[in-house]
Motif scaffolding. Sequence first.
Motif, PDB file in Angstrom:
ATOM      1  N   SER A 119       0.835  -1.200   0.000  1.00 27.11           N
ATOM      2  CA  SER A 119       0.000   0.000   0.000  1.00 27.11           C
ATOM      3  C   SER A 119       0.865   1.243   0.000  1.00 27.11           C
ATOM      4  CB  SER A 119      -0.919   0.000   1.233  1.00 27.11           C
ATOM      5  OG  SER A 119      -1.521   1.262   1.419  1.00 27.11           O
ATOM      6  N   VAL A 120       0.530   2.220  -0.835  1.00 31.50           N
ATOM      7  CA  VAL A 120       1.339   3.438  -0.892  1.00 31.50           C
ATOM      8  C   VAL A 120       1.121   4.334   0.313  1.00 31.50           C
ATOM      9  CG1 VAL A 120       1.553   3.472  -3.403  1.00 31.50           C
ATOM     10  CG2 VAL A 120      -0.418   4.578  -2.315  1.00 31.50           C
ATOM     11  N   VAL A 121       0.123   4.016   1.159  1.00 27.67           N
ATOM     12  CA  VAL A 121      -0.047   4.760   2.414  1.00 27.67           C
ATOM     13  C   VAL A 121       0.238   3.865   3.610  1.00 27.67           C
ATOM     14  CG1 VAL A 121      -1.700   6.391   1.454  1.00 27.67           C
ATOM     15  CG2 VAL A 121      -2.536   4.269   2.479  1.00 27.67           C
ATOM     16  N   GLY A 122       0.837   2.708   3.374  1.00 31.18           N
ATOM     17  CA  GLY A 122       1.086   1.769   4.458  1.00 31.18           C
ATOM     18  C   GLY A 122       2.518   1.705   4.905  1.00 31.18           C
ATOM     19  N   ASP A 123       3.442   2.349   4.174  1.00 26.90           N
ATOM     20  CA  ASP A 123       4.852   2.240   4.513  1.00 26.90           C
ATOM     21  C   ASP A 123       5.591   3.422   3.899  1.00 26.90           C
ATOM     22  OD1 ASP A 123       7.753   1.201   3.922  1.00 26.90           O
ATOM     23  OD2 ASP A 123       6.925  -0.162   5.399  1.00 26.90           O
ATOM     24  N   ALA A 156      -5.311  11.579   6.045  1.00 30.91           N
ATOM     25  CA  ALA A 156      -5.808  12.612   5.137  1.00 30.91           C
ATOM     26  C   ALA A 156      -4.681  13.530   4.684  1.00 30.91           C
ATOM     27  CB  ALA A 156      -6.910  13.416   5.824  1.00 30.91           C
ATOM     28  N   THR A 157      -3.797  13.890   5.605  1.00 26.90           N
ATOM     29  CA  THR A 157      -2.673  14.753   5.253  1.00 26.90           C
ATOM     30  C   THR A 157      -1.773  14.074   4.238  1.00 26.90           C
ATOM     31  OG1 THR A 157      -2.711  15.787   7.446  1.00 26.90           O
ATOM     32  CG2 THR A 157      -0.682  16.012   6.165  1.00 26.90           C
ATOM     33  N   ASN A 158      -1.481  12.804   4.476  1.00 25.89           N
ATOM     34  CA  ASN A 158      -0.606  12.060   3.577  1.00 25.89           C
ATOM     35  C   ASN A 158      -1.196  11.961   2.168  1.00 25.89           C
ATOM     36  OD1 ASN A 158       1.491  10.381   2.679  1.00 25.89           O
ATOM     37  ND2 ASN A 158       0.364   8.552   3.258  1.00 25.89           N
ATOM     38  N   ILE A 159      -2.453  11.546   2.077  1.00 30.31           N
ATOM     39  CA  ILE A 159      -3.074  11.347   0.766  1.00 30.31           C
ATOM     40  C   ILE A 159      -3.280  12.686   0.053  1.00 30.31           C
ATOM     41  CG2 ILE A 159      -5.170  10.557  -0.401  1.00 30.31           C
ATOM     42  CD1 ILE A 159      -5.433   8.403   1.721  1.00 30.31           C
ATOM     43  N   PHE A 160      -3.795  13.680   0.767  1.00 31.41           N
ATOM     44  CA  PHE A 160      -4.085  14.969   0.135  1.00 31.41           C
ATOM     45  C   PHE A 160      -2.812  15.604  -0.419  1.00 31.41           C
ATOM     46  CE2 PHE A 160      -4.417  19.606   0.356  1.00 31.41           C
ATOM     47  CZ  PHE A 160      -5.537  19.814  -0.438  1.00 31.41           C
ATOM     48  N   LEU A 161      -1.741  15.621   0.391  1.00 29.17           N
ATOM     49  CA  LEU A 161      -0.516  16.268  -0.066  1.00 29.17           C
ATOM     50  C   LEU A 161       0.172  15.463  -1.169  1.00 29.17           C
ATOM     51  CD1 LEU A 161       0.972  17.691   3.255  1.00 29.17           C
ATOM     52  CD2 LEU A 161      -0.246  18.904   1.450  1.00 29.17           C
ATOM     53  N   ASN A 190       0.249  18.320  -3.458  1.00 31.46           N
ATOM     54  CA  ASN A 190       1.508  19.058  -3.277  1.00 31.46           C
ATOM     55  C   ASN A 190       2.565  18.146  -2.661  1.00 31.46           C
ATOM     56  OD1 ASN A 190       3.501  20.961  -2.975  1.00 31.46           O
ATOM     57  ND2 ASN A 190       2.330  22.329  -1.644  1.00 31.46           N
ATOM     58  N   PRO A 191       3.056  17.168  -3.414  1.00 37.13           N
ATOM     59  CA  PRO A 191       4.047  16.237  -2.847  1.00 37.13           C
ATOM     60  C   PRO A 191       5.346  16.917  -2.431  1.00 37.13           C
ATOM     61  CG  PRO A 191       3.800  15.919  -5.221  1.00 37.13           C
ATOM     62  CD  PRO A 191       2.701  16.827  -4.796  1.00 37.13           C
ATOM     63  N   GLN A 192       5.671  18.042  -3.040  1.00 38.78           N
ATOM     64  CA  GLN A 192       6.904  18.730  -2.668  1.00 38.78           C
ATOM     65  C   GLN A 192       6.872  19.176  -1.207  1.00 38.78           C
ATOM     66  OE1 GLN A 192       9.608  18.942  -4.626  1.00 38.78           O
ATOM     67  NE2 GLN A 192      10.679  19.779  -2.838  1.00 38.78           N
ATOM     68  N   LEU A 193       5.685  19.534  -0.718  1.00 39.61           N
ATOM     69  CA  LEU A 193       5.568  19.952   0.673  1.00 39.61           C
ATOM     70  C   LEU A 193       5.921  18.807   1.616  1.00 39.61           C
ATOM     71  CD1 LEU A 193       4.762  22.375   2.424  1.00 39.61           C
ATOM     72  CD2 LEU A 193       2.411  21.503   2.427  1.00 39.61           C
ATOM     73  N   LEU A 194       5.606  17.577   1.207  1.00 37.29           N
ATOM     74  CA  LEU A 194       5.943  16.419   2.023  1.00 37.29           C
ATOM     75  C   LEU A 194       7.448  16.188   2.078  1.00 37.29           C
ATOM     76  CD1 LEU A 194       3.203  13.859   0.949  1.00 37.29           C
ATOM     77  CD2 LEU A 194       3.454  14.897   3.194  1.00 37.29           C
ATOM     78  N   THR A 195       8.153  16.551   1.035  1.00 30.71           N
ATOM     79  CA  THR A 195       9.603  16.365   1.038  1.00 30.71           C
ATOM     80  C   THR A 195      10.333  17.526   1.699  1.00 30.71           C
ATOM     81  OG1 THR A 195       9.858  17.379  -1.149  1.00 30.71           O
ATOM     82  CG2 THR A 195       9.495  15.002  -1.078  1.00 30.71           C
ATOM     83  N   ASP A 196       9.633  18.667   1.875  1.00 34.25           N
ATOM     84  CA  ASP A 196      10.258  19.839   2.482  1.00 34.25           C
ATOM     85  C   ASP A 196       9.999  19.961   3.973  1.00 34.25           C
ATOM     86  OD1 ASP A 196      11.253  20.564   0.023  1.00 34.25           O
ATOM     87  OD2 ASP A 196       9.660  22.010  -0.417  1.00 34.25           O
ATOM     88  N   TRP A 197       8.876  19.381   4.446  1.00 27.65           N
ATOM     89  CA  TRP A 197       8.480  19.520   5.844  1.00 27.65           C
ATOM     90  C   TRP A 197       7.955  18.183   6.371  1.00 27.65           C
ATOM     91  CZ3 TRP A 197       9.563  23.963   8.385  1.00 27.65           C
ATOM     92  CH2 TRP A 197       9.825  25.094   7.599  1.00 27.65           C
ATOM     93  N   PRO A 198       8.130  17.916   7.664  1.00 22.49           N
ATOM     94  CA  PRO A 198       7.621  16.664   8.257  1.00 22.49           C
ATOM     95  C   PRO A 198       6.123  16.750   8.525  1.00 22.49           C
ATOM     96  CG  PRO A 198       8.745  17.950   9.932  1.00 22.49           C
ATOM     97  CD  PRO A 198       8.935  18.693   8.633  1.00 22.49           C
ATOM     98  N   MET A 199       5.338  16.800   7.460  1.00 23.22           N
ATOM     99  CA  MET A 199       3.919  17.104   7.578  1.00 23.22           C
ATOM    100  C   MET A 199       3.128  16.002   8.277  1.00 23.22           C
ATOM    101  SD  MET A 199       3.777  20.099   6.412  1.00 23.22           S
ATOM    102  CE  MET A 199       1.998  20.258   6.511  1.00 23.22           C
ATOM    103  N   ILE A 200       3.515  14.737   8.089  1.00 24.51           N
ATOM    104  CA  ILE A 200       2.743  13.648   8.705  1.00 24.51           C
ATOM    105  C   ILE A 200       2.925  13.659  10.219  1.00 24.51           C
ATOM    106  CG2 ILE A 200       2.196  11.204   8.612  1.00 24.51           C
ATOM    107  CD1 ILE A 200       1.855  12.715   5.970  1.00 24.51           C
ATOM    108  N   GLY A 201       4.171  13.817  10.669  1.00 25.80           N
ATOM    109  CA  GLY A 201       4.422  13.916  12.102  1.00 25.80           C
ATOM    110  C   GLY A 201       3.741  15.125  12.710  1.00 25.80           C
TER     111      GLY A 201
END
Length: 423
Positions: free
Chosen positions: A159-163, A234-239, A243-254
Amino acid sequence: MTVAGIPLDFILFALVLLGVAVFHHHTLRVAFWGMVAIAVYKILFGDFNGTPGVAGLTQLLHHEWVTLGNLLGLLLGFALLADHFERSHATDLLPRFLPDDWKGGFVLLVMIAVISSFLDNIAAAMIGGAMAHVLYKGRVHIGFLAAIVAASNAGGAGSVVGDTTTTMMWIAGVRPGQVFEAYAGASVAVLFFGVIAARQQQAFQPIMKDNPGEVRLDYGRLGVVVFMLALAIATNIFLNLRNPQLLTDWPMIGLAVWVALLLTVPLRRPTWSLLPGALRGSIFLLSLVMCAAMMPVKALPAASWSTAFGLGFVSAVFDNIPLTALALRQGGYDWGFLAYAVGFGGSMIWFGSSAGVALCNMYPQGRSVLSWLRGGWHVAVGYVLGYAVLMAVVGWDPDGHAGKPSAPSVESPAPVQTLPAKP
């Protein structure tokens, strides 16, 4: 500097891992001071991906801080989440629905794997640990602990949201369906180690047969758990979609986990006293992740089914995030095979995945490599069987199943959401 042709960096890292395995009562000190020793050596005599000195270390930290921040946020946040879940008394209802023999433990492991397919695998492991604590009255066999970790990692492998590793592939352009084939191997592995581990546990401590009196659910705490998990997902899937770049720039899930936790403090106050212990476990894992990040690994062997198979064993002691990043840059892998290998492989040793480290914060008796290998031998065998089924049923076909991701450049670490970020 090399010894017998082996870079001293790798020798130092091997000594750190050996120290963690031998001195399992002092794992934090060994990992932390080992990380410091490697960093000092590289500042004085080496470099960090071509940049020498303190400037190189600073550059590495800038590259890794999102991964480290997500790991820290998840490990601390989900320690409090697991406590909320246990204190909601939802676990007390389980004996009513689970079989009263070893099959009850097996169903529990399957539940953990299913939960991890759409939740964070750290959360799945810790919720599983909380359920096992109630069902087995606090006496959990180390083989069953290994199975809980393995189930959480196996559930997230397809799963792309499982790991974390599958999320990295998603960001790099691998389609979700391309990693789904990992479940062909993961399901076989869960079936194999699940039956053996459940029988181990039943012989060690039988499952609770009846509910402990009248159970009154704390719906407030259960609501906090649901809200925290929902906001993280929701944060993981939405971004990832917007906006996947935001996920690589900031620890958004944590950050999402902690925003949810703090917003719900007026509803139910967390057990803040759990944080010091969770912080020690987090620093241990972050130290090993940094040790792995400092290793001078420039490329992997040529992509093949045997290389992917071997990476599963490597990921038991080496952080699977840089392994996945290197594989994405290199290309040529069947990504379902790689997802299974690096996602599930870390279950073979307790510190091989973040889920294992988190669970051993709850069950310190698991922090023994020899005991983990003796009690959880079925996890390693399950990995091999699962990979064999992948080869027989799906077949290695990188062009047909996956091809090269559309965005092969992975310069930033992936968001550490539903991890196993390993050591």
